[in-house]
Design an enzyme around this catalytic site. Structure first.
Site, mmCIF file in Angstrom:
data_model
loop_
_atom_site.group_PDB
_atom_site.id
_atom_site.type_symbol
_atom_site.label_atom_id
_atom_site.label_comp_id
_atom_site.label_asym_id
_atom_site.label_seq_id
_atom_site.Cartn_x
_atom_site.Cartn_y
_atom_site.Cartn_z
ATOM 1 N N ASP A 11 1.390 -1.359 -0.245
ATOM 2 C CA ASP A 11 -0.084 0.302 0.189
ATOM 3 C C ASP A 11 0.695 1.229 0.068
ATOM 4 O OD1 ASP A 11 -2.542 -1.538 0.194
ATOM 5 O OD2 ASP A 11 -2.334 -1.322 2.464
ATOM 6 N N ASP A 130 -13.298 -4.148 -1.669
ATOM 7 C CA ASP A 130 -12.996 -3.402 -0.316
ATOM 8 C C ASP A 130 -14.754 -3.659 0.225
ATOM 9 O OD1 ASP A 130 -10.807 -3.095 -0.556
ATOM 10 O OD2 ASP A 130 -11.246 -0.280 -0.802
#
Length: 260
Positions: A11, A130
């Protein structure tokens, strides 16, 4: 059965690898190019590189960073964050990405999945979901780095994404993200049983047993970030555990060289 893929996730924000809990409280975890090089050496099967604030801040994924990373690693690289058009996808693939991960843009306009898979091949297109639990046996899709609840049912969205031409699903449990108490078994089973394309389990890995459990729940690949970033587990340890459970894995390249 194909070997289960073990995938570290990078990330990235502001040019640095970060990791948080439940998508917040981000901590610095290193330079993305150097981290990617280490995972390449450690035997990762693939890498996922997500610019986690690109969409929210309405800026493009840094193509130069992707290019520099791709020059140093020799395993498949999936790149996501801020991808809105097929031209964005072309630029990333030309920079060295093997696959692209679509999230917010695909929810906004699902036709981009079909356009992209038609133009570049289904094997290049990953749809990232997500998901957050909103009720019993129900999860909603969140976008813009987990900031916005779309109200869309995650299972139905996974089916739709597959129908539009997604090659695989990158499924992240927002409830489990960074908690290290295991992947979301209920969510993973619900999604993997609803589609025929591979599902990558993400969010919640905390110990080696969690990886084999995810495979039992239907994952074709297992992804983790902080566990690997902070050396709490190695790629080799995860693969050895999976093999001990009679779950097929891909050989680490050093092992392959020795055996050949």
């Amino acid at each position: 059965m194909l070997g289960i893929r073990v995938i570290p996730c990078l990330d990235v924000t502001d040019g640095r690898v970060v990791k948080g809990t439940n998508f917040v409280n981000l901590k610095d975890a290193g330079d993305p190019v150097e981290v990617a090089k280490q995972y390449n050496s450690d035997g990762a099967d693939e890498l996922v590189f997500l610019d986690i604030t690109a969409t929210h801040e309405r800026r493009d994924t840094t193509v130069d960073l992707v290019r520099r990373t791709a020059e140093k690693v020799f395993i498949p690289l999936t790149v996501g964050g801020g991808i809105r058009t097929t031209e964005d996808i072309r630029n990333l693939l030309n920079a060295g990405a093997d696959k692209v991960s679509l999230n917010s843009s695909a929810v906004k306009d699902p036709s981009i999945i079909k356009k992209a898979s038609d133009k570049f091949g289904i094997q290049c297109i990953v749809v990232a979901i997500d998901a957050k639990k909103t009720g019993e046996h129900k999860w909603n899709v969140f976008v813009h780095g987990g900031r916005i609840d779309t109200g869309i049912d995650a299972v139905l969205w996974a089916k739709k994404a597959a129908a539009f031409g997604a090659g695989e699903i990158l499924l992240t449990s927002m409830d489990k993200d960074g908690t290290k108490d295991g992947y979301d078994s209920e969510l993973l089973k619900a999604i993997s049983s609803s589609v025929v394309i591979p599902v990558i389990a993400s969010g919640g890995a905390g110990k080696v047993e969690h990886f084999s459990k995810a495979c039992e729940y239907g994952a074709s690949a297992v992804l983790a970030a902080s566990l690997f970033h902070y050396k709490e587990l190695t790629i080799k340890e995860v693969k050895e555990h999976l093999k001990s459970k009679n779950i097929p894995v891909r050989q680490i390249r050093a092992e392959f060289a020795i055996n050949n």
